[in-house]
Motif scaffolding. Structure first.
Motif, PDB file in Angstrom:
ATOM      1  N   PRO A  69     -31.889  70.145 -20.672  1.00 28.90           N
ATOM      2  CA  PRO A  69     -32.424  71.142 -21.629  1.00 28.90           C
ATOM      3  C   PRO A  69     -31.366  71.202 -22.893  1.00 28.90           C
ATOM      4  CG  PRO A  69     -31.122  72.001 -19.863  1.00 28.90           C
ATOM      5  CD  PRO A  69     -31.150  70.659 -19.592  1.00 28.90           C
ATOM      6  N   LYS A  70     -30.335  70.466 -22.806  1.00 29.94           N
ATOM      7  CA  LYS A  70     -29.607  70.433 -24.155  1.00 29.94           C
ATOM      8  C   LYS A  70     -30.044  69.476 -25.282  1.00 29.94           C
ATOM      9  CE  LYS A  70     -25.649  71.876 -21.117  1.00 29.94           C
ATOM     10  NZ  LYS A  70     -24.360  71.359 -20.735  1.00 29.94           N
ATOM     11  N   PRO A  71     -29.594  70.026 -26.409  1.00 28.84           N
ATOM     12  CA  PRO A  71     -29.936  69.208 -27.747  1.00 28.84           C
ATOM     13  C   PRO A  71     -29.532  67.536 -27.227  1.00 28.84           C
ATOM     14  CG  PRO A  71     -28.595  71.158 -28.177  1.00 28.84           C
ATOM     15  CD  PRO A  71     -28.408  70.952 -26.864  1.00 28.84           C
ATOM     16  N   ASP A  72     -30.217  66.684 -27.849  1.00 27.19           N
ATOM     17  CA  ASP A  72     -30.096  65.101 -27.616  1.00 27.19           C
ATOM     18  C   ASP A  72     -28.783  64.783 -27.466  1.00 27.19           C
ATOM     19  OD1 ASP A  72     -31.528  62.537 -27.175  1.00 27.19           O
ATOM     20  OD2 ASP A  72     -30.598  62.254 -29.224  1.00 27.19           O
ATOM     21  N   ALA A  73     -27.888  65.067 -28.687  1.00 23.32           N
ATOM     22  CA  ALA A  73     -26.726  64.510 -28.900  1.00 23.32           C
ATOM     23  C   ALA A  73     -25.781  65.010 -27.707  1.00 23.32           C
ATOM     24  CB  ALA A  73     -25.903  64.698 -30.147  1.00 23.32           C
ATOM     25  N   GLU A  74     -25.796  66.161 -27.413  1.00 21.83           N
ATOM     26  CA  GLU A  74     -24.877  66.599 -26.369  1.00 21.83           C
ATOM     27  C   GLU A  74     -25.407  66.327 -24.878  1.00 21.83           C
ATOM     28  OE1 GLU A  74     -23.757  71.198 -24.451  1.00 21.83           O
ATOM     29  OE2 GLU A  74     -25.045  71.203 -26.384  1.00 21.83           O
ATOM     30  N   ALA A  75     -26.597  66.163 -24.745  1.00 14.47           N
ATOM     31  CA  ALA A  75     -27.237  65.590 -23.720  1.00 14.47           C
ATOM     32  C   ALA A  75     -26.897  64.188 -23.206  1.00 14.47           C
ATOM     33  CB  ALA A  75     -28.883  65.746 -23.696  1.00 14.47           C
ATOM     34  N   ARG A  76     -27.098  63.522 -24.257  1.00 11.66           N
ATOM     35  CA  ARG A  76     -26.647  62.105 -24.378  1.00 11.66           C
ATOM     36  C   ARG A  76     -25.405  61.776 -23.837  1.00 11.66           C
ATOM     37  NH1 ARG A  76     -29.483  58.230 -28.518  1.00 11.66           N
ATOM     38  NH2 ARG A  76     -28.659  56.400 -26.985  1.00 11.66           N
ATOM     39  N   GLU A  77     -24.450  62.413 -24.289  1.00 15.45           N
ATOM     40  CA  GLU A  77     -22.930  62.472 -24.246  1.00 15.45           C
ATOM     41  C   GLU A  77     -22.630  62.848 -22.615  1.00 15.45           C
ATOM     42  OE1 GLU A  77     -18.808  62.002 -24.207  1.00 15.45           O
ATOM     43  OE2 GLU A  77     -20.370  61.087 -25.352  1.00 15.45           O
ATOM     44  N   GLU A  78     -23.322  64.016 -22.181  1.00 16.97           N
ATOM     45  CA  GLU A  78     -23.184  64.250 -20.678  1.00 16.97           C
ATOM     46  C   GLU A  78     -23.530  63.170 -19.767  1.00 16.97           C
ATOM     47  OE1 GLU A  78     -24.884  68.178 -20.006  1.00 16.97           O
ATOM     48  OE2 GLU A  78     -23.348  69.138 -21.051  1.00 16.97           O
ATOM     49  N   HIS A  79     -24.512  62.542 -20.226  1.00 14.39           N
ATOM     50  CA  HIS A  79     -25.166  61.461 -19.394  1.00 14.39           C
ATOM     51  C   HIS A  79     -24.062  60.412 -19.472  1.00 14.39           C
ATOM     52  CE1 HIS A  79     -28.811  63.571 -18.811  1.00 14.39           C
ATOM     53  NE2 HIS A  79     -29.596  62.900 -19.852  1.00 14.39           N
ATOM     54  N   ARG A  80     -23.502  59.940 -20.694  1.00 18.12           N
ATOM     55  CA  ARG A  80     -22.354  58.860 -20.719  1.00 18.12           C
ATOM     56  C   ARG A  80     -21.523  59.470 -19.975  1.00 18.12           C
ATOM     57  NH1 ARG A  80     -17.769  58.025 -22.215  1.00 18.12           N
ATOM     58  NH2 ARG A  80     -17.719  60.102 -23.119  1.00 18.12           N
ATOM     59  N   GLN A  81     -20.979  60.524 -19.910  1.00 16.95           N
ATOM     60  CA  GLN A  81     -19.668  60.934 -19.154  1.00 16.95           C
ATOM     61  C   GLN A  81     -20.039  60.902 -17.583  1.00 16.95           C
ATOM     62  OE1 GLN A  81     -18.945  65.001 -20.468  1.00 16.95           O
ATOM     63  NE2 GLN A  81     -18.267  64.330 -22.326  1.00 16.95           N
ATOM     64  N   LYS A  82     -21.328  60.952 -17.275  1.00 16.31           N
ATOM     65  CA  LYS A  82     -21.596  61.012 -15.790  1.00 16.31           C
ATOM     66  C   LYS A  82     -21.395  59.446 -15.509  1.00 16.31           C
ATOM     67  CE  LYS A  82     -24.634  64.715 -15.835  1.00 16.31           C
ATOM     68  NZ  LYS A  82     -26.172  65.110 -15.950  1.00 16.31           N
ATOM     69  N   LEU A  83     -22.029  58.597 -16.281  1.00 13.78           N
ATOM     70  CA  LEU A  83     -22.133  57.159 -15.977  1.00 13.78           C
ATOM     71  C   LEU A  83     -20.708  56.686 -15.835  1.00 13.78           C
ATOM     72  CD1 LEU A  83     -24.975  55.802 -18.249  1.00 13.78           C
ATOM     73  CD2 LEU A  83     -24.940  55.851 -15.711  1.00 13.78           C
ATOM     74  N   GLU A  84     -19.857  57.121 -16.904  1.00  9.53           N
ATOM     75  CA  GLU A  84     -18.307  56.931 -16.793  1.00  9.53           C
ATOM     76  C   GLU A  84     -17.717  57.239 -15.589  1.00  9.53           C
ATOM     77  OE1 GLU A  84     -15.160  56.349 -20.315  1.00  9.53           O
ATOM     78  OE2 GLU A  84     -15.700  58.521 -19.856  1.00  9.53           O
ATOM     79  N   TYR A  85     -17.927  58.706 -15.228  1.00 11.74           N
ATOM     80  CA  TYR A  85     -17.216  59.313 -13.939  1.00 11.74           C
ATOM     81  C   TYR A  85     -17.423  58.307 -12.789  1.00 11.74           C
ATOM     82  CZ  TYR A  85     -15.693  62.863 -10.811  1.00 11.74           C
ATOM     83  OH  TYR A  85     -15.337  63.597  -9.801  1.00 11.74           O
ATOM     84  N   PHE A  86     -18.798  57.970 -12.656  1.00  8.93           N
ATOM     85  CA  PHE A  86     -19.125  57.168 -11.565  1.00  8.93           C
ATOM     86  C   PHE A  86     -18.915  55.614 -11.637  1.00  8.93           C
ATOM     87  CE2 PHE A  86     -21.635  61.320 -10.607  1.00  8.93           C
ATOM     88  CZ  PHE A  86     -21.137  61.533  -9.783  1.00  8.93           C
ATOM     89  N   ASN A  87     -18.202  55.429 -12.722  1.00  8.58           N
ATOM     90  CA  ASN A  87     -18.251  53.785 -12.752  1.00  8.58           C
ATOM     91  C   ASN A  87     -19.330  52.987 -12.831  1.00  8.58           C
ATOM     92  OD1 ASN A  87     -15.109  54.300 -12.837  1.00  8.58           O
ATOM     93  ND2 ASN A  87     -15.251  54.276 -10.544  1.00  8.58           N
ATOM     94  N   LEU A  88     -20.303  53.759 -13.577  1.00  3.99           N
ATOM     95  CA  LEU A  88     -21.532  52.839 -13.731  1.00  3.99           C
ATOM     96  C   LEU A  88     -21.871  52.660 -15.329  1.00  3.99           C
ATOM     97  CD1 LEU A  88     -23.825  55.228 -11.465  1.00  3.99           C
ATOM     98  CD2 LEU A  88     -23.118  52.998 -11.038  1.00  3.99           C
ATOM     99  N   LEU A  89     -21.089  52.871 -16.056  1.00  3.60           N
ATOM    100  CA  LEU A  89     -21.275  52.876 -17.546  1.00  3.60           C
ATOM    101  C   LEU A  89     -21.198  51.279 -17.819  1.00  3.60           C
ATOM    102  CD1 LEU A  89     -21.578  54.418 -20.324  1.00  3.60           C
ATOM    103  CD2 LEU A  89     -18.918  54.307 -20.411  1.00  3.60           C
ATOM    104  N   PRO A  90     -20.426  50.462 -17.428  1.00  3.29           N
ATOM    105  CA  PRO A  90     -20.502  48.948 -17.788  1.00  3.29           C
ATOM    106  C   PRO A  90     -21.815  48.247 -17.575  1.00  3.29           C
ATOM    107  CG  PRO A  90     -18.519  49.450 -16.729  1.00  3.29           C
ATOM    108  CD  PRO A  90     -19.185  50.689 -16.369  1.00  3.29           C
ATOM    109  N   PHE A  91     -22.845  48.976 -16.671  1.00  6.09           N
ATOM    110  CA  PHE A  91     -24.148  48.448 -16.102  1.00  6.09           C
ATOM    111  C   PHE A  91     -25.083  48.911 -16.939  1.00  6.09           C
ATOM    112  CE2 PHE A  91     -21.608  48.962 -12.105  1.00  6.09           C
ATOM    113  CZ  PHE A  91     -21.142  47.643 -12.116  1.00  6.09           C
ATOM    114  N   PHE A  92     -25.054  49.673 -17.651  1.00  5.11           N
ATOM    115  CA  PHE A  92     -26.281  50.347 -18.401  1.00  5.11           C
ATOM    116  C   PHE A  92     -26.171  49.958 -19.891  1.00  5.11           C
ATOM    117  CE2 PHE A  92     -26.749  52.603 -14.644  1.00  5.11           C
ATOM    118  CZ  PHE A  92     -27.775  53.303 -14.542  1.00  5.11           C
TER     119      PHE A  92
END
Length: 189
Positions: A69-92
């Motif tokens: 429900p958040k604005p695009d830039a804020e939502a995308r940053e939160e998605h990036r943080q989740k991917l990083e937190y779960f060590n999935l960022l390098p795969f995406f």
């Protein structure tokens, strides 16, 4: 040929540790106890890390598309943080925020990504846990689509018998063997 796998986030890759799939997953973002620090209260769904790492190792392009429900830039940053937190960022390769409650938003994003990669619908797969927001938009586009069963989803009872359903993301291994993938199976839960 390059094949893209679009993946949903909440309920597909991760969920709240406390409720898993016994309640809607987005409660964690609004609960006063967790909304300002939700990551330590979340965990990966079963088999996610090994499945995602295996798909990446075999050359698939992985794209996260998750509602927010958040604005695009804020939502995308939160998605990036989740991917990083779960060590999935390098795969995406990329991650996108689909506007909350916009049924067509994921389809628009998928079309744009496919156009950027100069690929057809035949070169893409969608994996998600919502019939309304993940499965149906991709099926309507003619895309190969898999639904992770979620009995708390308000639309789960509307699943057709022809819906390609799976219990966990690890079943992607069995469903993509036609691409000759051999992702090692484990006893991880």
């Amino acid at each position: 040929m390059k094949h893209i796998i679009f993946l949903d986030g909440d309920g597909t890759l991760w969920y709240p540790s406390q409720t898993k799939r016994s309640d809607v997953t987005h409660w964690i973002y609004f609960d006063p106890k967790t909304k300002d620090n939700y990551l330590p209260h979340m965990e990966l769904c079963p088999y996610v890390y090994k499945t995602i790492a295996g798909l990446y190792a075999y050359g698939f392009t992985l794209i996260l598309i998750s509602m927010s429900p958040k604005p695009d830039a804020e939502a995308r940053e939160e998605h990036r943080q989740k991917l990083e937190y779960f060590n999935l960022l390098p795969f995406f390769e990329a991650w996108y925020a689909a506007p909350d409650k916009d049924v067509e938003s994921k389809a628009r994003i998928m079309r744009n990504v496919l156009a950027e990669h100069n690929l057809s619908i035949d070169n893409a797969t969608m994996v998600g846990d919502s019939i309304k927001y993940d499965y149906q938009p991709a099926v309507d586009m003619g895309m190969e689509t898999y639904l992770i069963k979620s009995y708390i989803s308000p639309d789960a009872q509307n699943a057709n018998t022809d819906t390609s359903q799976m219990n966990t993301i690890s079943e992607v291994h069995d469903l993509v063997t036609k691409w000759d993938l051999r992702i090692p199976q484990t006893d991880e839960i």
